[in-house]
Enzyme design. Structure first.
Site, PDB file in Angstrom:
ATOM      1  N   SER A 155      -0.560   2.880   3.026  1.00  0.00           N
ATOM      2  CA  SER A 155      -0.266   3.716   1.861  1.00  0.00           C
ATOM      3  C   SER A 155      -0.205   2.834   0.629  1.00  0.00           C
ATOM      4  O   SER A 155       0.045   1.623   0.727  1.00  0.00           O
ATOM      5  CB  SER A 155       1.079   4.421   2.069  1.00  0.00           C
ATOM      6  OG  SER A 155       1.538   5.037   0.879  1.00  0.00           O
TER       7      SER A 155
ATOM      8  N   TYR B 211      10.503   3.762   3.720  1.00  0.00           N
ATOM      9  CA  TYR B 211       9.055   3.992   3.708  1.00  0.00           C
ATOM     10  C   TYR B 211       8.323   2.780   3.143  1.00  0.00           C
ATOM     11  O   TYR B 211       7.319   2.331   3.713  1.00  0.00           O
ATOM     12  CB  TYR B 211       8.743   5.245   2.895  1.00  0.00           C
ATOM     13  CG  TYR B 211       7.330   5.744   3.083  1.00  0.00           C
ATOM     14  CD1 TYR B 211       6.930   6.286   4.300  1.00  0.00           C
ATOM     15  CD2 TYR B 211       6.394   5.689   2.046  1.00  0.00           C
ATOM     16  CE1 TYR B 211       5.640   6.753   4.480  1.00  0.00           C
ATOM     17  CE2 TYR B 211       5.106   6.150   2.228  1.00  0.00           C
ATOM     18  CZ  TYR B 211       4.731   6.682   3.444  1.00  0.00           C
ATOM     19  OH  TYR B 211       3.443   7.142   3.624  1.00  0.00           O
TER      20      TYR B 211
END
Length: 241
Positions: free
Chosen positions: A144, A157
């Site tokens: 990501s 995250y």
């Protein structure tokens, strides 16, 4: 891996979103696909939907597998080998997102994020390693932009995706001696079901799941002498704040 016909791919977290979009794209290229999900029912249902889209020369299978369990990943690899006889491509896509300030982030949310997003790809690759060495295959992780851009509320995250990006880049150096190619894809905003979202017309500006699928196909078709090892991809025209 310029000729993709009759190759075999294993995709974790392939029942919806990015994983499903990649599966669709690979089937269109004549690649056999195994997708995994947390339950056998959802995995088989997604595989049935993929097969109903008209890919007559190849097919998909759905497998129950938990990326947090190495034994589960070994069983998935064994099932793929039993069905197709080989594995040429492994795509570590399964992921989860928990977002909270560090004061509010629970131990359980932290652990699940790291287990799925970081340890999961390690288990997936480790389970499929022998097959990839034999086929001189391709390993792709779905990281990501959160693996290079940190933000408030993203402690778990960010940590998992920064880790996954670093893991995949190190793996690329480890495995190229075996003729295995390794890349990580780092998407920005994607129109998926991630974090409880339900894709709709308001998501039209975002990257679509088929765009990531197309990108994976482009990587697989790249001349073997060239390796895009880390790919950042983002919406070209995000809404103005």
């Amino acid at each position: 891996m310029e000729n993709l016909h009759n190759k075999v791919a294993l995709i974790t977290g392939g029942t919806k979103g990015i994983g499903y979009g990649i599966a669709e794209s690979l089937l269109k290229q004549g690649i056999y696909v195994a997708i995994t999900g947390r339950t056998e029912a959802t995995a088989k249902e997604a595989a049935s939907q993929l097969n109903a889209e008209g890919n007559d020369s190849v097919h998909a299978i759905g497998l129950e597998a938990d990326v947090r369990s190495f034994e589960s990943q070994e069983k998935a690899v064994a099932a793929v080998l039993k069905e197709f006889g080989k594995i040429d491509i492994v795509i570590a896509n399964a992921g989860v997102g928990h977002f909270a300030t560090v004061e509010d982030l629970s131990i359980e949310a932290w652990q699940e994020t790291i287990d799925i997003n970081l340890t999961g790809p390690f288990f997936t690759l480790k389970a499929g390693m022998d097959s990839l060495i034999e086929s001189k295959g391709y390993f792709i992780s779905i990281s990501s932009l959160a693996g290079t851009n940190f933000f408030a509320g993203g402690a778990a995250y960010n940590a998992s995706k920064f880790g996954l990006t670093g893991f995949t880049q190190a793996v690329m150096l480890d495995l190229r001696k075996h003729g295995i190619k390794v890349s990580t894809i780092m998407p920005g905003s994607v129109a998926t079901h991630f974090n409880g979202n339900k894709p709709n017309e308001k998501d039209a500006w975002k990257i679509q799941k088929e765009d990531i699928g197309e990108l994976v196909v482009d990587l697989l078709k790249m001349n073997p002498r060239t390796l895009p090892s880390k790919i950042e991809v983002r919406p070209s025209t995000p809404p103005t704040k």
